[in-house]
Design a protein around this motif. Structure first.
Motif, PDB file in Angstrom:
ATOM      1  N   MET A 240       0.782  -1.060   0.014  1.00 43.15           N
ATOM      2  CA  MET A 240      -0.058   0.048   0.073  1.00 43.15           C
ATOM      3  C   MET A 240       0.780   1.173   0.058  1.00 43.15           C
ATOM      4  O   MET A 240       0.481   2.116  -0.675  1.00 43.15           O
ATOM      5  N   MET A 241       1.875   1.244   0.534  1.00 39.68           N
ATOM      6  CA  MET A 241       2.776   2.137   0.758  1.00 39.68           C
ATOM      7  C   MET A 241       3.522   2.542  -0.433  1.00 39.68           C
ATOM      8  O   MET A 241       3.551   3.431  -1.038  1.00 39.68           O
ATOM      9  N   ALA A 242       3.838   1.632  -1.099  1.00 38.30           N
ATOM     10  CA  ALA A 242       4.169   1.545  -2.584  1.00 38.30           C
ATOM     11  C   ALA A 242       3.247   2.203  -3.470  1.00 38.30           C
ATOM     12  O   ALA A 242       3.635   3.133  -4.317  1.00 38.30           O
ATOM     13  N   GLY A 243       2.101   1.833  -3.379  1.00 37.18           N
ATOM     14  CA  GLY A 243       1.042   2.550  -4.275  1.00 37.18           C
ATOM     15  C   GLY A 243       0.700   3.940  -4.225  1.00 37.18           C
ATOM     16  O   GLY A 243       0.612   4.750  -5.014  1.00 37.18           O
ATOM     17  N   SER A 244       0.907   4.317  -2.632  1.00 42.79           N
ATOM     18  CA  SER A 244       0.780   5.673  -2.362  1.00 42.79           C
ATOM     19  C   SER A 244       1.949   6.650  -2.813  1.00 42.79           C
ATOM     20  O   SER A 244       1.949   7.585  -3.115  1.00 42.79           O
ATOM     21  N   VAL A 245       3.273   5.944  -3.024  1.00 46.67           N
ATOM     22  CA  VAL A 245       4.361   6.730  -3.632  1.00 46.67           C
ATOM     23  C   VAL A 245       4.124   6.851  -4.936  1.00 46.67           C
ATOM     24  O   VAL A 245       4.414   7.951  -5.615  1.00 46.67           O
ATOM     25  N   VAL A 246       3.569   5.746  -5.670  1.00 47.57           N
ATOM     26  CA  VAL A 246       3.249   5.814  -7.014  1.00 47.57           C
ATOM     27  C   VAL A 246       2.312   7.202  -7.486  1.00 47.57           C
ATOM     28  O   VAL A 246       2.169   7.833  -8.396  1.00 47.57           O
ATOM     29  N   THR A 247       1.268   7.332  -6.395  1.00 49.96           N
ATOM     30  CA  THR A 247       0.295   8.208  -6.618  1.00 49.96           C
ATOM     31  C   THR A 247       0.874   9.611  -6.158  1.00 49.96           C
ATOM     32  O   THR A 247       0.577  10.718  -6.920  1.00 49.96           O
ATOM     33  N   VAL A 248       1.512   9.840  -5.124  1.00 49.47           N
ATOM     34  CA  VAL A 248       2.191  11.063  -4.805  1.00 49.47           C
ATOM     35  C   VAL A 248       3.370  11.529  -5.624  1.00 49.47           C
ATOM     36  O   VAL A 248       3.130  12.801  -5.839  1.00 49.47           O
ATOM     37  N   ILE A 249       4.203  10.964  -5.971  1.00 45.24           N
ATOM     38  CA  ILE A 249       5.583  11.387  -6.525  1.00 45.24           C
ATOM     39  C   ILE A 249       5.093  12.169  -7.758  1.00 45.24           C
ATOM     40  O   ILE A 249       5.885  13.165  -8.064  1.00 45.24           O
ATOM     41  N   PRO A 250       4.360  11.621  -8.918  1.00 47.70           N
ATOM     42  CA  PRO A 250       4.127  12.639 -10.108  1.00 47.70           C
ATOM     43  C   PRO A 250       3.657  13.904  -9.915  1.00 47.70           C
ATOM     44  O   PRO A 250       4.137  14.849 -10.412  1.00 47.70           O
ATOM     45  N   VAL A 251       2.672  14.114  -8.745  1.00 51.17           N
ATOM     46  CA  VAL A 251       2.224  15.519  -8.749  1.00 51.17           C
ATOM     47  C   VAL A 251       2.675  16.151  -7.856  1.00 51.17           C
ATOM     48  O   VAL A 251       3.133  17.478  -7.713  1.00 51.17           O
ATOM     49  N   LEU A 252       3.667  15.504  -6.964  1.00 45.92           N
ATOM     50  CA  LEU A 252       4.693  16.317  -5.818  1.00 45.92           C
ATOM     51  C   LEU A 252       5.812  16.949  -7.060  1.00 45.92           C
ATOM     52  O   LEU A 252       6.031  17.925  -6.684  1.00 45.92           O
ATOM     53  N   ALA A 253       6.379  15.941  -7.854  1.00 44.38           N
ATOM     54  CA  ALA A 253       7.341  16.461  -8.708  1.00 44.38           C
ATOM     55  C   ALA A 253       6.821  17.564  -9.698  1.00 44.38           C
ATOM     56  O   ALA A 253       7.662  18.801  -9.556  1.00 44.38           O
ATOM     57  N   LEU A 254       5.562  17.678 -10.213  1.00 42.57           N
ATOM     58  CA  LEU A 254       4.969  18.780 -10.859  1.00 42.57           C
ATOM     59  C   LEU A 254       4.831  19.950  -9.974  1.00 42.57           C
ATOM     60  O   LEU A 254       5.436  21.105 -10.575  1.00 42.57           O
ATOM     61  N   PHE A 255       4.569  19.901  -9.052  1.00 43.94           N
ATOM     62  CA  PHE A 255       4.279  21.100  -7.951  1.00 43.94           C
ATOM     63  C   PHE A 255       5.493  21.726  -7.767  1.00 43.94           C
ATOM     64  O   PHE A 255       5.800  22.821  -7.681  1.00 43.94           O
ATOM     65  N   LEU A 256       6.582  21.039  -7.192  1.00 39.43           N
ATOM     66  CA  LEU A 256       7.753  21.484  -6.989  1.00 39.43           C
ATOM     67  C   LEU A 256       8.529  22.114  -8.024  1.00 39.43           C
ATOM     68  O   LEU A 256       9.072  23.196  -8.020  1.00 39.43           O
ATOM     69  N   ALA A 257       8.330  21.760  -9.207  1.00 42.99           N
ATOM     70  CA  ALA A 257       8.914  22.071 -10.564  1.00 42.99           C
ATOM     71  C   ALA A 257       8.319  23.376 -11.007  1.00 42.99           C
ATOM     72  O   ALA A 257       9.055  24.187 -11.448  1.00 42.99           O
ATOM     73  N   MET A 258       7.167  23.466 -10.635  1.00 42.64           N
ATOM     74  CA  MET A 258       6.310  24.767 -11.219  1.00 42.64           C
ATOM     75  C   MET A 258       5.649  25.620  -9.954  1.00 42.64           C
ATOM     76  O   MET A 258       4.809  26.435 -10.412  1.00 42.64           O
ATOM     77  N   GLN A 259       6.410  25.479  -8.740  1.00 44.05           N
ATOM     78  CA  GLN A 259       5.668  26.280  -7.572  1.00 44.05           C
ATOM     79  C   GLN A 259       5.979  27.727  -7.952  1.00 44.05           C
ATOM     80  O   GLN A 259       4.955  28.445  -7.327  1.00 44.05           O
ATOM     81  N   ARG A 260       7.016  28.149  -8.159  1.00 43.05           N
ATOM     82  CA  ARG A 260       7.279  29.574  -8.329  1.00 43.05           C
ATOM     83  C   ARG A 260       6.173  30.294  -9.376  1.00 43.05           C
ATOM     84  O   ARG A 260       5.811  31.264  -8.933  1.00 43.05           O
TER      85      ARG A 260
END
Length: 273
Positions: A240-260
């Motif tokens: 379940m934690m692996a599934g949560s990582v798959v869910t979180v990582i793409p949008v987290l990376a997108l937000f960190l890249a575009m947060q400015r």
């Protein structure tokens, strides 16, 4: 208290707050690389004894998470593209075009912001059922194609575009579509990025409406797929934690890249409004 001590204290509190906020995410990532049952031992380990990719392999090979990931990407992307198209045009129209009933219509639109989305779910579901769209991508995409918040956000930003610039283009013979495409859209770029990020994140994380509109597992998004897996693998915390990582990582990376750009667009929109 000296300024140096005060500064160090503030920095220490900020670092502590960051660690408290980030620790669950880091532990989630760590558990996803553990062997089955390892996370349930006492005391819970912070790091895997022998890191393994088996949990991720099981997700994509046996659990069909690849299909859920594709569904989430397709639905979120479609919602983002349609939302940008409709919200940009509507927001610009409310800000710069004059037509009968504009202010009354906009006040009604603002009233929609205070109405909980759950109130409209039942009539919306019945409408989609009548149209034969339930259990299809369209059932999730179409209701999110335009939002009161998106129109309001674009309208507030577009009000800062000089009227003289638009009038000069009209005098030169430019059509309204040409003005919108060649003059207005480049000026709306900051708010476009903000709206795109906000819309994509909202669509990606949405659980309630896809749960209602999608009845077939082949159309499930990642949140729905993980909820389904949780019922079958309630004791398999590592999976379940692996599934949560798959869910979180793409949008987290997108937000960190575009947060400015995201924060800049929000601030500019509030100032220009």
């Amino acid at each position: 208290m000296s300024p140096r001590i005060a500064k160090a204290l503030v920095h220490g509190l900020l670092i502590g707050a960051v660690l408290v906020a980030v620790f669950p995410l880091l532990w989630m990532l760590s558990v996803s690389f553990m062997h089955p049952g390892e996370a349930g031992s006492l005391p819970p380990p912070l790091l895997p004894s022998h890191p393994t990719w088996n949990n991720y392999q099981a997700l994509f090979v046996r659990a069909g998470v690849g299909r859920y990931l594709f569904n989430s990407l397709a639905i979120s992307t479609a919602i983002t593209v349609l939302s940008l198209a409709f919200n940009l045009m509507a927001g610009y129209a409310f800000a710069k075009l004059r037509f009968a009933g504009r202010e009354r219509l906009f006040r009604g639109l603002l009233g929609m912001l205070v109405i909980p989305a759950q109130v409209a779910m039942l009539p919306l579901f019945l409408t989609l059922k009548y149209m034969g769209l339930v259990n299809s991508y369209a059932a999730v995409v179409l209701p999110a194609a335009a939002t009161a918040f998106g129109i309001f956000l674009v309208r507030q930003y577009a009000r800062g575009i000089p009227d003289e610039l638009l009038e000069a283009a009209r005098i030169d013979g430019a059509s309204e579509w040409r003005i919108f495409g060649q003059i207005v859209l480049p000026l709306l770029k900051p708010i476009m990025v903000t709206l795109a990020i906000f819309t994509f994140l909202t669509a990606w994380n949405d659980f309630m409406w896809p749960l209602i509109a999608l009845t077939g597992q082949e159309h499930y998004t990642l949140p729905l797929g993980l909820a389904s897996l949780a019922r079958e693998h309630a004791q398999d915390s590592e999976l379940m934690m692996a599934g949560s990582v798959v869910t979180v990582i793409p949008v987290l990376a997108l937000f960190l890249a575009m947060q400015r750009y995201y924060i800049e667009g929000l601030l500019l929109g509030s100032v220009k409004g």
